[in-house]
Design a protein around this motif. Structure first.
Motif, PDB file in Angstrom:
ATOM      1  N   LYS A  72       0.849  -1.191   0.000  1.00  0.00           N
ATOM      2  CA  LYS A  72       0.000   0.000   0.000  1.00  0.00           C
ATOM      3  C   LYS A  72       0.884   1.240   0.000  1.00  0.00           C
ATOM      4  CE  LYS A  72      -3.804  -2.196   2.525  1.00  0.00           C
ATOM      5  NZ  LYS A  72      -4.679  -2.114   3.731  1.00  0.00           N
ATOM      6  N   HIS A  73       0.364   2.282  -0.604  1.00  0.00           N
ATOM      7  CA  HIS A  73       1.087   3.553  -0.634  1.00  0.00           C
ATOM      8  C   HIS A  73       0.852   4.278   0.691  1.00  0.00           C
ATOM      9  CE1 HIS A  73       2.386   7.549  -1.922  1.00  0.00           C
ATOM     10  NE2 HIS A  73       2.970   6.964  -2.954  1.00  0.00           N
ATOM     11  N   PRO A  74       1.875   4.933   1.249  1.00  0.00           N
ATOM     12  CA  PRO A  74       1.687   5.638   2.530  1.00  0.00           C
ATOM     13  C   PRO A  74       0.675   6.779   2.468  1.00  0.00           C
ATOM     14  CG  PRO A  74       3.855   6.111   1.584  1.00  0.00           C
ATOM     15  CD  PRO A  74       3.282   4.978   0.799  1.00  0.00           C
ATOM     16  N   LYS A  75       0.327   7.235   1.274  1.00  0.00           N
ATOM     17  CA  LYS A  75      -0.629   8.340   1.141  1.00  0.00           C
ATOM     18  C   LYS A  75      -2.066   7.867   0.946  1.00  0.00           C
ATOM     19  CE  LYS A  75       2.453  11.684   1.301  1.00  0.00           C
ATOM     20  NZ  LYS A  75       2.475  12.689   2.397  1.00  0.00           N
ATOM     21  N   GLU A  76      -2.300   6.567   1.012  1.00  0.00           N
ATOM     22  CA  GLU A  76      -3.666   6.059   0.839  1.00  0.00           C
ATOM     23  C   GLU A  76      -4.543   6.471   2.018  1.00  0.00           C
ATOM     24  OE1 GLU A  76      -4.135   1.943   0.011  1.00  0.00           O
ATOM     25  OE2 GLU A  76      -2.504   1.872  -1.453  1.00  0.00           O
ATOM     26  N   ILE A  77      -5.679   7.073   1.721  1.00  0.00           N
ATOM     27  CA  ILE A  77      -6.652   7.456   2.750  1.00  0.00           C
ATOM     28  C   ILE A  77      -8.030   7.021   2.271  1.00  0.00           C
ATOM     29  CG2 ILE A  77      -7.718   9.346   4.033  1.00  0.00           C
ATOM     30  CD1 ILE A  77      -5.152  10.930   3.678  1.00  0.00           C
ATOM     31  N   LYS A  78      -8.709   6.220   3.088  1.00  0.00           N
ATOM     32  CA  LYS A  78     -10.016   5.711   2.687  1.00  0.00           C
ATOM     33  C   LYS A  78     -11.051   6.825   2.710  1.00  0.00           C
ATOM     34  CE  LYS A  78     -12.779   1.550   3.094  1.00  0.00           C
ATOM     35  NZ  LYS A  78     -12.940   0.230   3.765  1.00  0.00           N
ATOM     36  N   THR A  79     -11.844   6.886   1.645  1.00  0.00           N
ATOM     37  CA  THR A  79     -12.834   7.936   1.461  1.00  0.00           C
ATOM     38  C   THR A  79     -14.192   7.309   1.171  1.00  0.00           C
ATOM     39  OG1 THR A  79     -11.109   9.337   0.478  1.00  0.00           O
ATOM     40  CG2 THR A  79     -13.388  10.027   0.140  1.00  0.00           C
ATOM     41  N   GLN A 218      11.860   1.029 -12.234  1.00  0.00           N
ATOM     42  CA  GLN A 218      11.208   2.330 -12.349  1.00  0.00           C
ATOM     43  C   GLN A 218      10.200   2.473 -11.220  1.00  0.00           C
ATOM     44  OE1 GLN A 218       9.276   0.734 -16.169  1.00  0.00           O
ATOM     45  NE2 GLN A 218       7.831   2.310 -15.530  1.00  0.00           N
ATOM     46  N   LYS A 219       9.640   3.654 -11.083  1.00  0.00           N
ATOM     47  CA  LYS A 219       8.631   3.869 -10.052  1.00  0.00           C
ATOM     48  C   LYS A 219       7.377   3.065 -10.371  1.00  0.00           C
ATOM     49  CE  LYS A 219      10.160   8.509  -8.754  1.00  0.00           C
ATOM     50  NZ  LYS A 219       9.772   9.948  -8.610  1.00  0.00           N
ATOM     51  N   VAL A 220       6.835   2.436  -9.337  1.00  0.00           N
ATOM     52  CA  VAL A 220       5.642   1.608  -9.518  1.00  0.00           C
ATOM     53  C   VAL A 220       4.412   2.478  -9.275  1.00  0.00           C
ATOM     54  CG1 VAL A 220       4.472  -0.490  -8.828  1.00  0.00           C
ATOM     55  CG2 VAL A 220       6.947  -0.381  -8.715  1.00  0.00           C
ATOM     56  N   PRO A 221       3.507   2.599 -10.260  1.00  0.00           N
ATOM     57  CA  PRO A 221       2.389   3.552 -10.162  1.00  0.00           C
ATOM     58  C   PRO A 221       1.224   3.036  -9.315  1.00  0.00           C
ATOM     59  CG  PRO A 221       2.287   2.430 -12.254  1.00  0.00           C
ATOM     60  CD  PRO A 221       3.527   1.927 -11.572  1.00  0.00           C
ATOM     61  N   ILE A 222       1.337   3.178  -8.002  1.00  0.00           N
ATOM     62  CA  ILE A 222       0.211   2.846  -7.128  1.00  0.00           C
ATOM     63  C   ILE A 222      -0.791   3.999  -7.119  1.00  0.00           C
ATOM     64  CG2 ILE A 222      -0.499   2.278  -4.782  1.00  0.00           C
ATOM     65  CD1 ILE A 222       2.209   1.046  -4.327  1.00  0.00           C
ATOM     66  N   MET A 223      -0.289   5.210  -7.006  1.00  0.00           N
ATOM     67  CA  MET A 223      -1.138   6.392  -6.921  1.00  0.00           C
ATOM     68  C   MET A 223      -1.034   7.215  -8.195  1.00  0.00           C
ATOM     69  SD  MET A 223      -2.463   6.098  -3.862  1.00  0.00           S
ATOM     70  CE  MET A 223      -3.130   7.720  -3.422  1.00  0.00           C
ATOM     71  N   GLY A 224      -2.129   7.898  -8.516  1.00  0.00           N
ATOM     72  CA  GLY A 224      -2.138   8.879  -9.588  1.00  0.00           C
ATOM     73  C   GLY A 224      -2.313  10.256  -8.967  1.00  0.00           C
ATOM     74  N   ASP A 225      -2.895  11.157  -9.714  1.00  0.00           N
ATOM     75  CA  ASP A 225      -3.243  12.477  -9.188  1.00  0.00           C
ATOM     76  C   ASP A 225      -2.032  13.205  -8.608  1.00  0.00           C
ATOM     77  OD1 ASP A 225      -5.070  14.511  -8.789  1.00  0.00           O
ATOM     78  OD2 ASP A 225      -5.597  13.830  -6.773  1.00  0.00           O
ATOM     79  N   ASP A 226      -0.897  13.108  -9.296  1.00  0.00           N
ATOM     80  CA  ASP A 226       0.330  13.826  -8.922  1.00  0.00           C
ATOM     81  C   ASP A 226       0.895  13.411  -7.568  1.00  0.00           C
ATOM     82  OD1 ASP A 226       0.203  15.302 -11.296  1.00  0.00           O
ATOM     83  OD2 ASP A 226      -1.106  16.805 -10.372  1.00  0.00           O
ATOM     84  N   THR A 227       0.468  12.288  -7.012  1.00  0.00           N
ATOM     85  CA  THR A 227       1.050  11.789  -5.763  1.00  0.00           C
ATOM     86  C   THR A 227       2.330  11.037  -6.083  1.00  0.00           C
ATOM     87  OG1 THR A 227      -1.140  11.547  -4.788  1.00  0.00           O
ATOM     88  CG2 THR A 227       0.660  10.400  -3.698  1.00  0.00           C
ATOM     89  N   PRO A 228       3.459  11.373  -5.444  1.00  0.00           N
ATOM     90  CA  PRO A 228       4.725  10.698  -5.781  1.00  0.00           C
ATOM     91  C   PRO A 228       4.659   9.197  -5.513  1.00  0.00           C
ATOM     92  CG  PRO A 228       5.116  12.694  -4.487  1.00  0.00           C
ATOM     93  CD  PRO A 228       3.644  12.437  -4.441  1.00  0.00           C
ATOM     94  N   ASN A 229       5.118   8.408  -6.482  1.00  0.00           N
ATOM     95  CA  ASN A 229       5.239   6.965  -6.309  1.00  0.00           C
ATOM     96  C   ASN A 229       6.688   6.609  -6.013  1.00  0.00           C
ATOM     97  OD1 ASN A 229       2.506   5.743  -6.846  1.00  0.00           O
ATOM     98  ND2 ASN A 229       2.717   6.957  -8.711  1.00  0.00           N
ATOM     99  N   GLN A 230       6.914   5.336  -5.689  1.00  0.00           N
ATOM    100  CA  GLN A 230       8.222   4.923  -5.222  1.00  0.00           C
ATOM    101  C   GLN A 230       8.827   3.855  -6.131  1.00  0.00           C
ATOM    102  OE1 GLN A 230       6.542   3.797  -1.373  1.00  0.00           O
ATOM    103  NE2 GLN A 230       7.823   5.325  -0.382  1.00  0.00           N
ATOM    104  N   GLN A 231      10.143   3.887  -6.222  1.00  0.00           N
ATOM    105  CA  GLN A 231      10.904   2.879  -6.945  1.00  0.00           C
ATOM    106  C   GLN A 231      11.530   1.871  -5.980  1.00  0.00           C
ATOM    107  OE1 GLN A 231      13.920   4.570  -9.465  1.00  0.00           O
ATOM    108  NE2 GLN A 231      14.652   2.586 -10.221  1.00  0.00           N
ATOM    109  N   PHE A 232      11.799   2.305  -4.758  1.00  0.00           N
ATOM    110  CA  PHE A 232      12.398   1.455  -3.733  1.00  0.00           C
ATOM    111  C   PHE A 232      11.424   1.354  -2.561  1.00  0.00           C
ATOM    112  CE2 PHE A 232      15.763   3.672  -6.030  1.00  0.00           C
ATOM    113  CZ  PHE A 232      16.514   2.601  -6.506  1.00  0.00           C
ATOM    114  N   LEU A 233      10.991   0.128  -2.257  1.00  0.00           N
ATOM    115  CA  LEU A 233      10.016  -0.098  -1.194  1.00  0.00           C
ATOM    116  C   LEU A 233      10.727  -0.744  -0.009  1.00  0.00           C
ATOM    117  CD1 LEU A 233       7.023  -1.482  -3.311  1.00  0.00           C
ATOM    118  CD2 LEU A 233       7.583   0.900  -2.739  1.00  0.00           C
TER     119      LEU A 233
END
Length: 248
Positions: A72-79, A218-233
């Motif tokens: 999961k991405h650290p910026k995930e917030i349930k809505t 490369q960075k793995v696209p978990i999030m869109g909407d200009d939220t930074p994704n990560q290459q190293f987890l």
């Protein structure tokens, strides 16, 4: 008091001999392989593990491990939707679910062995391998319009450029569009400490704590909407493993 001291001394001496006998009996058994199954939680999700070990000495094993986990991405917030009450929640901005299959090889070396049947054996784990990550697209129930401009609901693949909070009702089935994703190969390094406490020498009941690093090209696209994704987890984990040892 003197008699009590003698009795206590005899009791402790007997227990000491019993403990030595237990260590001797366990040391006489030469195991060749072991298998364990377990579950883990880490700082970005959870997973299931299978580990096969082959003894290279009485205190060392070469291990082969297979893990299934999610991230999961650290910026995930349930809505929840503001349009309909009771709608299923979703993670706004989440573009893909990230699932991963890890295959690795490594060593498990015991540096503190059991001193009795009630003792704990401590070993270190060091693995390296490959991570096959799969980015599965997120599908959502959204409000749209038909040809007569009447509002209707549809299941659509999330697109941060066209979907905003006012359009989204909730998430669709996880299996919707399961084959529409993309693979992201990477490398894995895993290091941990394993605490084994089974009272039966042929069984394994272990708690393991450690850390993992999954590195992708490369960075793995978990999030869109200009939220930074990560290459190293990078993650910390806690795992429970159960299994057994075999002499053949």
């Amino acid at each position: 008091m003197f008699r009590i001291g003698i009795i206590l001394g005899l009791i402790f001496f007997t227990l000491h001999l019993s403990a030595q006998q237990t260590v001797f009996e366990e040391a006489r058994t030469i195991y060749k392989k072991e298998n364990t199954y377990g579950g883990m939680i880490h700082t970005s999700g959870w997973g299931l593990t299978y580990r096969h070990g082959r003894y290279t000495s009485g205190f060392s094993r070469r291990i082969y491990e297979l893990e299934f986990t999610n991230f999961k991405h650290p910026k995930e917030i349930k809505t929840f939707s503001s349009v309909l009450n009771g709608s299923s929640g979703y993670f706004y901005g989440k573009q893909n679910y990230l699932l991963a299959l890890r295959t690795s090889i490594g060593n498990n070396n015991t540096f503190i062995s059991k001193q009795s049947v009630r003792g704990i054996a401590i070993s270190y784990v060091l693995n390296w391998g490959i991570t096959f990550a799969y980015a599965k697209p997120v599908y959502l129930e959204v409000i749209t319009q038909d040809d007569d401009n009447f509002p209707i609901t549809e299941v659509q693949r999330y697109n941060p450029e066209i979907h905003d909070r006012g359009d989204i009702i909730g998430k669709a089935s996880f299996f919707r569009g399961f084959l529409d994703g993309r693979f992201y190969p990477g490398a894995l390094i895993k290091a941990g400490l394993n605490f084994e406490s089974s009272r039966q020498p042929e069984n394994i009941n272990a708690l393991e704590v450690g850390m993992t690093l999954d590195a992708f090209l490369q960075k793995v696209p978990i999030m869109g909407d200009d939220t930074p994704n990560q290459q190293f987890l990078f993650n910390f984990y806690v795992a429970l493993n159960f299994g057994g040892k075999k002499t053949e």
